[in-house]
Design a protein around this motif. Structure first.
Motif, PDB file in Angstrom:
ATOM      1  N   UNK A   1       5.345   8.155  -2.901  1.00 38.58           N
ATOM      2  CA  UNK A   1       4.047   7.952  -2.272  1.00 38.58           C
ATOM      3  C   UNK A   1       3.831   6.514  -1.838  1.00 38.58           C
ATOM      4  N   UNK A   2       4.453   5.607  -2.574  1.00 34.10           N
ATOM      5  CA  UNK A   2       4.272   4.200  -2.200  1.00 34.10           C
ATOM      6  C   UNK A   2       5.393   3.737  -1.271  1.00 34.10           C
ATOM      7  N   UNK A   3       6.195   4.712  -0.814  1.00 29.50           N
ATOM      8  CA  UNK A   3       7.218   4.375   0.180  1.00 29.50           C
ATOM      9  C   UNK A   3       6.568   4.469   1.559  1.00 29.50           C
ATOM     10  N   UNK A   4       5.942   3.388   1.965  1.00 27.52           N
ATOM     11  CA  UNK A   4       5.248   3.389   3.260  1.00 27.52           C
ATOM     12  C   UNK A   4       6.007   2.503   4.241  1.00 27.52           C
ATOM     13  N   UNK A   5       5.592   2.556   5.506  1.00 30.21           N
ATOM     14  CA  UNK A   5       6.212   1.667   6.484  1.00 30.21           C
ATOM     15  C   UNK A   5       5.805   0.228   6.141  1.00 30.21           C
ATOM     16  N   UNK A   6       6.582  -0.771   6.564  1.00 28.05           N
ATOM     17  CA  UNK A   6       6.239  -2.156   6.184  1.00 28.05           C
ATOM     18  C   UNK A   6       4.996  -2.658   6.907  1.00 28.05           C
ATOM     19  N   UNK A   7       3.868  -2.015   6.626  1.00 29.51           N
ATOM     20  CA  UNK A   7       2.605  -2.340   7.313  1.00 29.51           C
ATOM     21  C   UNK A   7       2.204  -3.797   7.128  1.00 29.51           C
ATOM     22  N   UNK A   8       2.321  -4.270   5.881  1.00 33.58           N
ATOM     23  CA  UNK A   8       1.875  -5.637   5.580  1.00 33.58           C
ATOM     24  C   UNK A   8       2.662  -6.642   6.424  1.00 33.58           C
ATOM     25  N   UNK A   9       3.979  -6.464   6.437  1.00 31.80           N
ATOM     26  CA  UNK A   9       4.844  -7.394   7.186  1.00 31.80           C
ATOM     27  C   UNK A   9       4.538  -7.299   8.676  1.00 31.80           C
ATOM     28  N   UNK A  10       4.332  -6.069   9.156  1.00 33.08           N
ATOM     29  CA  UNK A  10       4.051  -5.876  10.590  1.00 33.08           C
ATOM     30  C   UNK A  10       2.757  -6.579  10.987  1.00 33.08           C
TER      31      UNK A  10
ATOM     32  N   UNK B   1      -5.736   6.394  -8.906  1.00 26.19           N
ATOM     33  CA  UNK B   1      -6.041   7.458  -7.934  1.00 26.19           C
ATOM     34  C   UNK B   1      -4.957   7.558  -6.872  1.00 26.19           C
ATOM     35  N   UNK B   2      -4.122   6.535  -6.819  1.00 25.03           N
ATOM     36  CA  UNK B   2      -2.990   6.578  -5.885  1.00 25.03           C
ATOM     37  C   UNK B   2      -1.824   7.338  -6.518  1.00 25.03           C
ATOM     38  N   UNK B   3      -1.557   7.073  -7.776  1.00 25.64           N
ATOM     39  CA  UNK B   3      -0.375   7.672  -8.412  1.00 25.64           C
ATOM     40  C   UNK B   3      -0.697   8.692  -9.507  1.00 25.64           C
ATOM     41  N   UNK B   4      -1.559   8.276 -10.422  1.00 22.60           N
ATOM     42  CA  UNK B   4      -1.793   9.123 -11.601  1.00 22.60           C
ATOM     43  C   UNK B   4      -2.416  10.482 -11.222  1.00 22.60           C
ATOM     44  N   UNK B   5      -3.412  10.452 -10.357  1.00 22.01           N
ATOM     45  CA  UNK B   5      -4.141  11.689  -9.995  1.00 22.01           C
ATOM     46  C   UNK B   5      -3.214  12.748  -9.383  1.00 22.01           C
TER      47      UNK B   5
END
Lengths: 254, 190
Positions: B1-10, B141-145
């Protein structure tokens, strides 16, 4: 002279933005602190993992933090290789009459990483191994050597895959996770992985075993593994460099 | 779930190279565009990694660790978790206008997700005071839920309410920060 000048420039570049500098230092301390607090709950409940207690975990974090800090402070350029490849900036280094790898590695430095070095030393002190024999001191040069090799090895993937910036970033994250778990828990297939494809055992498992059991054999294995890994990483880099092509695209430096 | 595109770097590179100016001229809000982009990439990765991860777990434990019902019911919370993580990433990316280099913040956010989301050590292992503290952050709420629902556990309605509350708060923070950035932006003297 070249190394001295490169480092001086990096110090000036990093300290000029005060807010950024402060946020970075705070983030590093918070980041490492969070990991340890989390693990402390685990060890409070279970006591140990295959002979490893919280003390060994602290020592492992200390060794890795020291290595990461040293490499990021002086050789941050190795982490930027995927970005250099993607934006065709490797051309700038190839044209200079210097060793390409050293030139790239020294092209960037992160002075803030000094806090990671300090943090690593504090953790090593807290683990108690600093005053218990001298084994830990033998491990200090090993740590930056291994981390440099790891960054170089993972970054060089970008030569073989197009648009791999994000992928390499994920590789860093996963390597970090694998390296910072109690390595004594790895068994069978996972142990083989940590000895071959992602050889984090030479920075976590063997060094800590050498501290814990005062075993010179583990120390020798750590050094042999780290040196071999360094050579493999260099070969991987130079092989990849031969495949690099930019079609003379005009690039600019950020 | 936390494998996202490198938004921050972009976003950081868009701000540094001023490429963001081209986006400001587009008839779509930059943040909305980044949310959609991030969600799209993350959902694709989520789908692929779900299959890959399940195969790995079944290889280790000898059985697939979920039922069709638990999988179906965890999809919406998982998407919501991805949404929250995307918003946090955008906020970190936008803050590069003031802080310039946000890579350490990016890694701190990742560490916080691991620690407060219960990825390294389950949250139930934490002392009560720490569990309470975690519940005041967006990370459970991102991971545990979704993970709890996925593994067949039950969660209270309050958990969903907290997740929605965090989504609204982060949405507000994202757009407010972007407006602040747009108002402060001075390029070529204009």
């Amino acid at each position: 002279m070249f190394i001295k000048k490169a480092l001086q420039t990096q110090v000036k570049l990093n300290v000029i933005l005060k807010l950024s500098f402060l946020v970075k230092v705070l983030s590093i301390f918070l980041k490492q602190g969070l990991f340890l607090v989390t693990w402390s709950f685990f060890f409070y409940k279970y006591g140990e993992v295959d002979g490893w207690t919280f003390r060994e975990l602290i020592a492992m974090y200390g060794i890795i933090s020291f290595g990461v800090g040293t490499v990021e402070m002086f050789f941050y350029g190795v982490r930027e290789i995927p970005m250099y490849v993607e934006t065709n900036q490797i051309d700038n280094f190839l044209l200079q009459p210097r060793n390409v790898l050293l030139n790239i590695a020294l092209s960037k430095g992160d002075v803030v990483a000094f806090s990671e070095i300090v943090y690593g030393l504090i953790l090593m002190g807290l683990s108690g191994y600093m005053t218990k024999g001298y084994m830990l001191y033998f491990l200090l040069p090993l740590s930056p050597l291994f981390i440099f090799s790891l960054f170089l090895y993972l970054s060089s993937v970008s030569f073989y895959m197009q648009n791999s910036f994000g992928f390499v970033r994920e590789l860093y994250q996963n390597a970090n996770i694998v390296a910072t778990q109690p390595a004594s828990a790895y068994r069978g297939f996972f142990k083989v992985i940590t000895l071959t494809v992602l050889p984090t055992a030479y920075i976590s498992f063997f060094p800590i075993e050498s501290l814990r059991l005062h075993a010179y054999k583990s120390l020798l294995i750590s050094y042999a593994g780290a040196l071999t890994f360094f050579l493999i990483a260099c070969l991987f880099f130079y092989r990849g460099l031969r495949q690099y092509e930019s079609s003379s695209t005009i690039s600019y430096k950020y | 779930m936390i494998s996202t595109s490198p938004l921050v770097i972009e976003i950081m590179q868009d701000i540094r190279s001023q490429k963001i100016l081209y986006h400001l001229m587009h008839p779509i809000n930059y943040c909305t565009m980044k949310i959609c982009e991030g969600m799209g990439a993350a959902f694709f990765r989520f789908s692929v990694l779900l299959i890959w991860g399940s195969l790995w777990v079944s290889f280790i434990h000898g059985h697939i660790p979920f039922t069709t019902l638990s999988l179906a019911s965890s999809i919406i919370p998982a998407l919501f978790g991805i949404f929250l993580y995307t918003l946090i990433s955008i906020i970190i990316g936008l803050s590069s206008f003031w802080i310039r280099d946000v890579k350490t913040l990016l890694y701190m956010n990742l560490t916080a997700t691991f620690c407060f989301g219960g990825l390294i050590v389950p949250i139930s292992f934490y002392p009560p005071i720490m569990q309470t503290f975690c519940s005041f952050t967006p990370y459970p709420w991102i991971l545990w839920l979704p993970a709890t629902i996925f593994s067949g556990g039950s969660v209270s309605i309050g958990a969903f309410a907290a997740a929605i509350g965090w989504a609204l708060l982060l949405l507000y923070a994202t757009y407010s920060l972007f407006n602040l950035y747009r108002n402060r932006l001075i390029t070529e003297g204009g």
